[in-house]
Design a protein around this motif. Structure first.
Motif, PDB file in Angstrom:
ATOM      1  N   UNK A  20       0.860  -1.189   0.000  1.00 43.50           N
ATOM      2  CA  UNK A  20       0.000   0.000   0.000  1.00 43.50           C
ATOM      3  C   UNK A  20       0.889   1.229   0.000  1.00 43.50           C
ATOM      4  N   UNK A  21       0.485   2.205  -0.767  1.00 41.06           N
ATOM      5  CA  UNK A  21       1.171   3.499  -0.740  1.00 41.06           C
ATOM      6  C   UNK A  21       0.530   4.360   0.342  1.00 41.06           C
ATOM      7  N   UNK A  38       3.132   9.408  -5.678  1.00 37.83           N
ATOM      8  CA  UNK A  38       3.098   8.075  -6.307  1.00 37.83           C
ATOM      9  C   UNK A  38       4.488   7.444  -6.258  1.00 37.83           C
ATOM     10  N   UNK A  39       4.538   6.098  -6.261  1.00 38.54           N
ATOM     11  CA  UNK A  39       5.824   5.411  -6.438  1.00 38.54           C
ATOM     12  C   UNK A  39       5.620   4.176  -7.292  1.00 38.54           C
ATOM     13  N   UNK A  40       6.725   3.653  -7.803  1.00 41.73           N
ATOM     14  CA  UNK A  40       6.621   2.405  -8.559  1.00 41.73           C
ATOM     15  C   UNK A  40       7.703   1.438  -8.077  1.00 41.73           C
ATOM     16  N   UNK A  41       7.467   0.164  -8.324  1.00 35.97           N
ATOM     17  CA  UNK A  41       8.396  -0.865  -7.843  1.00 35.97           C
ATOM     18  C   UNK A  41       8.278  -2.118  -8.705  1.00 35.97           C
ATOM     19  N   UNK A  42       9.288  -2.965  -8.591  1.00 29.89           N
ATOM     20  CA  UNK A  42       9.241  -4.309  -9.164  1.00 29.89           C
ATOM     21  C   UNK A  42       9.396  -5.299  -8.008  1.00 29.89           C
ATOM     22  N   UNK A  48      -0.604   5.062  -6.771  1.00 33.62           N
ATOM     23  CA  UNK A  48      -0.924   6.439  -6.375  1.00 33.62           C
ATOM     24  C   UNK A  48      -1.101   6.452  -4.853  1.00 33.62           C
ATOM     25  N   UNK A  49      -1.060   7.620  -4.218  1.00 33.69           N
ATOM     26  CA  UNK A  49      -1.285   7.668  -2.774  1.00 33.69           C
ATOM     27  C   UNK A  49      -2.576   6.934  -2.396  1.00 33.69           C
ATOM     28  N   UNK A  50      -2.485   6.087  -1.392  1.00 32.29           N
ATOM     29  CA  UNK A  50      -3.666   5.351  -0.909  1.00 32.29           C
ATOM     30  C   UNK A  50      -3.948   4.067  -1.667  1.00 32.29           C
ATOM     31  N   UNK A  51      -3.251   3.850  -2.780  1.00 33.60           N
ATOM     32  CA  UNK A  51      -3.562   2.676  -3.614  1.00 33.60           C
ATOM     33  C   UNK A  51      -2.874   1.415  -3.100  1.00 33.60           C
ATOM     34  N   UNK A  52      -3.506   0.267  -3.366  1.00 33.34           N
ATOM     35  CA  UNK A  52      -2.966  -1.024  -2.937  1.00 33.34           C
ATOM     36  C   UNK A  52      -2.773  -1.927  -4.146  1.00 33.34           C
ATOM     37  N   UNK A  53      -1.690  -2.694  -4.122  1.00 28.81           N
ATOM     38  CA  UNK A  53      -1.466  -3.751  -5.120  1.00 28.81           C
ATOM     39  C   UNK A  53      -1.326  -5.077  -4.362  1.00 28.81           C
ATOM     40  N   UNK A  54      -1.846  -6.157  -4.952  1.00 37.00           N
ATOM     41  CA  UNK A  54      -1.598  -7.454  -4.313  1.00 37.00           C
ATOM     42  C   UNK A  54      -1.362  -8.530  -5.359  1.00 37.00           C
ATOM     43  N   UNK A  55      -0.578  -9.515  -4.970  1.00 31.87           N
ATOM     44  CA  UNK A  55      -0.264 -10.639  -5.859  1.00 31.87           C
ATOM     45  C   UNK A  55      -0.172 -11.915  -5.038  1.00 31.87           C
ATOM     46  N   UNK A  56      -0.467 -13.027  -5.689  1.00 25.95           N
ATOM     47  CA  UNK A  56      -0.509 -14.322  -4.996  1.00 25.95           C
ATOM     48  C   UNK A  56       0.299 -15.358  -5.761  1.00 25.95           C
ATOM     49  N   UNK A  57       1.016 -16.197  -5.020  1.00 28.39           N
ATOM     50  CA  UNK A  57       1.601 -17.419  -5.601  1.00 28.39           C
ATOM     51  C   UNK A  57       1.079 -18.582  -4.754  1.00 28.39           C
ATOM     52  N   UNK A  58       0.432 -19.528  -5.431  1.00 32.59           N
ATOM     53  CA  UNK A  58      -0.164 -20.654  -4.708  1.00 32.59           C
ATOM     54  C   UNK A  58       0.408 -21.955  -5.267  1.00 32.59           C
ATOM     55  N   UNK A  59       0.883 -22.820  -4.383  1.00 28.79           N
ATOM     56  CA  UNK A  59       1.548 -24.054  -4.803  1.00 28.79           C
ATOM     57  C   UNK A  59       0.825 -25.258  -4.236  1.00 28.79           C
TER      58      UNK A  59
END
Ligand SMILES: O=P(O)(O)OC[C@H]1O[C@@H](O)[C@H](O)[C@@H](O)[C@@H]1O
Length: 278
Positions: free
Chosen positions: A133-134, A139-143, A260-271
Motif C-alpha cells: 500500500x502506498x 506516487x511510487x513504482x516498484x518491481x 498512487x497515494x492510498x492505492x494497494x497492489x496485491x499478488x498471490x503465488x499458490x503451490x
C-alpha cells in the motif's frame, strides 16, 4: 510480538512451515504428504544484513539490478514485524508479517509504504499473498518477486510445464526477444529467464510428484537455476546445490507497478503438491 525470530506453523491436518521474521522468510514447507518442498542451502548465512539462500526470499522494491537499489531490494534483508500467527477456524495455519518505511529505508527509497506477506498452509497447498500500500502523498513504482526455491531430487529428472509459447528475456545470453517453443523446459545449463504474460499454471514435474504453481496479480515469472559454474561462485549456495533446486518466481518486472497515494497492489503465488499415487 516484535522480538520473535522464528515462526512455526502447523495446520490442523499436520501441514507444517517454518519462517524467520528476518525477511519474513519462509524456509520450510512440509505439506500433509510429508516431504520438504523448499530448497534451503546448507551454506546459507542467517543474520542481519544477509539474505537467506533458499526458501522464499521476498524481492521488493526492486528486482535484481533493474534499478539503483541493492540487488533484489531491501525486503529480504529486513526485519519484518510478525502481526499474527496461528490456526484459522477451518484448520489452515497462517502467519502475517508487515514491513514499513524507516529512516534507513527512506534514505535509499524515499517512499511511505506498508508491505504485507500472508503465508497460509493446509493439506497439500501453500499460499503466499503479498501486498503493498502506498501510505505516502506521492506516487511510487516498484518491481517485485516471490523468489521461491523449490527442492527437487535431481534437476536432470525435472521438467517444467506451462511456459511453452511464452516470450521471455534471457538474462544469461542477454537477449530480450526469445520465445520458448517446446512445451516442457529441461534445465541442462545455467538458466535465468523472465517470462512475460503468465496466464496458465506452471508445473514442476518429477517422477514422484508434480507441483502446480498458480499466480495472480504478478504478470511475469522467473525461472532460475545457476548451473555448475555459477553455483561455485555463490559462496552461500552449497556445493552442487543447483542439482537439487529450481527457482520459479512469481514476479512483476517488465512493467513496474505504480501506486498512487492510498492505492494497494496485491499478488498471490499458490503451490499445490500432487504426489504420484503408487
Ligand atoms: O544471488 P541473488 O542476489 O540471491 O540472486 C539470485 C538470482 O535471482 C534471480 O531472480 C535472478 O534472475 C538471477 O539473475 C539472480 O542471480
Amino acid at each position: 510480538m516484535d522480538k520473535v525470530s522464528k515462526v512455526l506453523l502447523q495446520a490442523r491436518d499436520g501441514a507444517r512451515a517454518e519462517l524467520h521474521t528476518h525477511g519474513a522468510h519462509l524456509c520450510s514447507w512440509i505439506p500433509v504428504s510429508g516431504s520438504e518442498q523448499l530448497f534451503l542451502s546448507k551454506s546459507s548465512e542467517f543474520g542481519p544484513g544477509k539474505a537467506i539462500r533458499g526458501g522464499v526470499p521476498i524481492v521488493f522494491p526492486q528486482f535484481s539490478n533493474h534499478g539503483p537499489l541493492p540487488k533484489h531490494g531491501f525486503a529480504r534483508n529486513a526485519e519484518w514485524r510478525l502481526v499474527s500467527s496461528g490456526v484459522l477456524e477451518q484448520g489452515a495455519a497462517q502467519a502475517v508479517f508487515e514491513l514499513q518505511e524507516n529512516i534507513a529505508r527512506l534514505l535509499v527509497w524515499p517512499h511511505v509504504f506498508r508491505a504485507e506477506l500472508v503465508v497460509t498452509i493446509a493439506e497439500e497447498t501453500l499460499q503466499l499473498d503479498f501486498s503493498v500500500v502506498n501510505n505516502g502523498d506521492t506516487a511510487f513504482s516498484f518491481t517485485t518477486a516471490l523468489h521461491t526455491y523449490f527442492k527437487v531430487d535431481d534437476i536432470t529428472q525435472t521438467l517444467i510445464h506451462g511456459l511453452g509459447g511464452l516470450d521471455y528475456r534471457d538474462t544469461v545470453g542477454g537477449s530480450r526477444d526469445c520465445q520458448q517453443e517446446e512445451p516442457f523446459l529441461e534445465i541442462t545449463a545455467e538458466t535465468d529467464r523472465i517470462y512475460s504474460d503468465i496466464t496458465s499454471d506452471i508445473v514442476i514435474i518429477q517422477p514422484h510428484q508434480q507441483v502446480q504453481i498458480r499466480q495472480s496479480g504478478f504478470n511475469d515469472a522467473v525461472v532460475w537455476n545457476p548451473g555448475a559454474e555459477k553455483n561455485a561462485q555463490i559462496s552461500d549456495l552449497e556445493p552442487n546445490g543447483y542439482q537439487r533446486m529450481i527457482c520459479v518466481e512469481a514476479a512483476t518486472i517488465l512493467h513496474p507497478i505504480s501506486l498512487a497515494p492510498g492505492q494497494l497492489w496485491s499478488g498471490t503465488q499458490m503451490m499445490t503438491v500432487h504426489p504420484k499415487s503408487a
